[in-house]
Design a protein around this motif. Structure first.
Motif, mmCIF file in Angstrom:
data_model
loop_
_atom_site.group_PDB
_atom_site.id
_atom_site.type_symbol
_atom_site.label_atom_id
_atom_site.label_comp_id
_atom_site.label_asym_id
_atom_site.label_seq_id
_atom_site.Cartn_x
_atom_site.Cartn_y
_atom_site.Cartn_z
ATOM 1 N N MET A 80 0.842 -1.191 0.000
ATOM 2 C CA MET A 80 0.000 0.000 0.000
ATOM 3 C C MET A 80 0.881 1.247 0.000
ATOM 4 S SD MET A 80 -2.546 -1.198 3.074
ATOM 5 C CE MET A 80 -1.161 -1.317 4.214
ATOM 6 N N THR A 81 0.416 2.272 -0.683
ATOM 7 C CA THR A 81 1.157 3.527 -0.682
ATOM 8 C C THR A 81 0.205 4.701 -0.807
ATOM 9 O OG1 THR A 81 2.959 4.788 -1.670
ATOM 10 C CG2 THR A 81 1.580 3.508 -3.183
ATOM 11 N N LEU A 101 -1.584 -1.093 -4.090
ATOM 12 C CA LEU A 101 -2.872 -0.481 -3.766
ATOM 13 C C LEU A 101 -2.606 0.942 -3.290
ATOM 14 C CD1 LEU A 101 -5.935 -1.076 -3.462
ATOM 15 C CD2 LEU A 101 -5.446 -1.774 -1.117
ATOM 16 N N HIS A 102 -3.218 1.914 -3.970
ATOM 17 C CA HIS A 102 -3.012 3.320 -3.614
ATOM 18 C C HIS A 102 -4.021 3.773 -2.565
ATOM 19 C CE1 HIS A 102 0.043 4.494 -6.546
ATOM 20 N NE2 HIS A 102 -0.510 3.581 -7.307
ATOM 21 N N LYS A 103 -3.495 4.421 -1.505
ATOM 22 C CA LYS A 103 -4.346 5.014 -0.477
ATOM 23 C C LYS A 103 -4.766 6.404 -0.943
ATOM 24 C CE LYS A 103 -1.246 3.327 3.056
ATOM 25 N NZ LYS A 103 -0.454 3.784 4.194
ATOM 26 N N PRO A 104 -5.920 6.861 -0.628
ATOM 27 C CA PRO A 104 -7.003 6.119 0.023
ATOM 28 C C PRO A 104 -7.674 5.193 -0.977
ATOM 29 C CG PRO A 104 -7.774 8.318 -0.501
ATOM 30 C CD PRO A 104 -6.320 8.257 -0.920
ATOM 31 N N PHE A 105 -8.251 4.113 -0.486
ATOM 32 C CA PHE A 105 -8.931 3.164 -1.361
ATOM 33 C C PHE A 105 -10.285 2.805 -0.774
ATOM 34 C CE2 PHE A 105 -5.575 1.076 1.138
ATOM 35 C CZ PHE A 105 -6.341 0.322 2.007
ATOM 36 N N GLU A 106 -11.132 2.296 -1.627
ATOM 37 C CA GLU A 106 -12.468 1.857 -1.240
ATOM 38 C C GLU A 106 -12.400 0.413 -0.748
ATOM 39 O OE1 GLU A 106 -15.238 3.756 -1.252
ATOM 40 O OE2 GLU A 106 -13.991 5.434 -1.914
ATOM 41 N N PRO A 107 -13.329 -0.013 0.086
ATOM 42 C CA PRO A 107 -13.343 -1.403 0.545
ATOM 43 C C PRO A 107 -13.318 -2.414 -0.603
ATOM 44 C CG PRO A 107 -14.851 -0.115 1.876
ATOM 45 C CD PRO A 107 -14.367 0.783 0.762
ATOM 46 N N ALA A 108 -14.038 -2.138 -1.679
ATOM 47 C CA ALA A 108 -14.057 -3.065 -2.821
ATOM 48 C C ALA A 108 -12.677 -3.188 -3.460
ATOM 49 C CB ALA A 108 -15.080 -2.614 -3.859
ATOM 50 N N GLU A 109 -11.913 -2.099 -3.483
ATOM 51 C CA GLU A 109 -10.559 -2.150 -4.025
ATOM 52 C C GLU A 109 -9.655 -3.010 -3.158
ATOM 53 O OE1 GLU A 109 -9.322 1.888 -6.096
ATOM 54 O OE2 GLU A 109 -10.289 2.265 -4.141
ATOM 55 N N LEU A 110 -9.840 -2.911 -1.849
ATOM 56 C CA LEU A 110 -9.054 -3.713 -0.921
ATOM 57 C C LEU A 110 -9.359 -5.197 -1.119
ATOM 58 C CD1 LEU A 110 -7.099 -3.969 1.459
ATOM 59 C CD2 LEU A 110 -9.067 -3.611 2.981
ATOM 60 N N VAL A 111 -10.629 -5.538 -1.196
ATOM 61 C CA VAL A 111 -11.017 -6.936 -1.409
ATOM 62 C C VAL A 111 -10.460 -7.452 -2.731
ATOM 63 C CG1 VAL A 111 -12.961 -8.499 -1.798
ATOM 64 C CG2 VAL A 111 -13.061 -6.821 0.045
ATOM 65 N N ALA A 112 -10.565 -6.642 -3.790
ATOM 66 C CA ALA A 112 -10.043 -7.053 -5.094
ATOM 67 C C ALA A 112 -8.543 -7.282 -5.031
ATOM 68 C CB ALA A 112 -10.378 -6.010 -6.161
#
Length: 123
Positions: A80-81, A101-112
Motif C-alpha cells: 500500500m502507498t 494499492l493506492h491510499k485512500p482506497f475503497e473497501p471493494a478495491e481492498l477486497v479485489a
C-alpha cells in the motif's frame, strides 16, 4: 474458516481503520507497526495475505515484502502507498509479484487486491 491477514502499517490511525475494515469484510487481521513484528506475525503462522505499507517509519516496507516473497512463494502480498507512483516502486512491486494499492482506497478495491490480485489505479 476466517482468512488471517497480516497488516504492517506504522500510522496508528490508518492501522486502526484497516483493522476495523478487514474485520467488517470478514477477515481476521493481525495488526503490526513495523518490519520486525510483521515478519514475526508471518513466521508464526503463514497468513492468507499480507498488507504492507511501502513507507514505514525509518524502514522500507518493500524490503519486508521481498523477504516474505522469498520465503513464501504463493502468499498474497499487497503493498500500500499514499505517495509513491508506479514509476517509483513499480519494478520492485512487479519483481515480488505483489499488488500495489493506492491510499485512500475503497473497501471493494481492498477486497479485489486481496482476492483477485488486482491493483487500484496505477498512477
Amino acid at each position: 474458516m476466517t482468512q488471517r491477514i497480516v497488516v504492517v502499517e506504522d500510522d496508528p490511525h490508518v492501522r486502526g481503520m484497516l483493522g476495523m475494515l478487514l474485520e467488517a469484510l470478514g477477515y481476521a487481521p493481525t495488526m503490526t507497526a513495523d518490519i520486525a513484528s510483521g515478519a514475526a506475525a508471518v513466521a508464526e503462522a503463514t497468513p492468507y495475505a499480507v498488507l504492507c505499507d511501502v513507507h514505514l517509519r525509518h524502514e522500507d516496507g518493500l524490503s519486508l515484502a521481498e523477504s516474505i516473497r522469498a520465503a513464501h512463494r504463493d502468499l498474497r502480498i499487497v503493498v500500500m502507498t499514499g505517495v509513491a507512483t508506479m514509476s517509483d516502486v513499480g519494478p520492485r512491486v512487479a519483481a515480488i509479484a505483489a499488488t500495489l494499492l493506492h491510499k485512500p482506497f475503497e473497501p471493494a478495491e481492498l477486497v479485489a487486491a486481496i482476492e483477485l490480485g488486482r491493483s487500484s489505479d496505477p498512477r
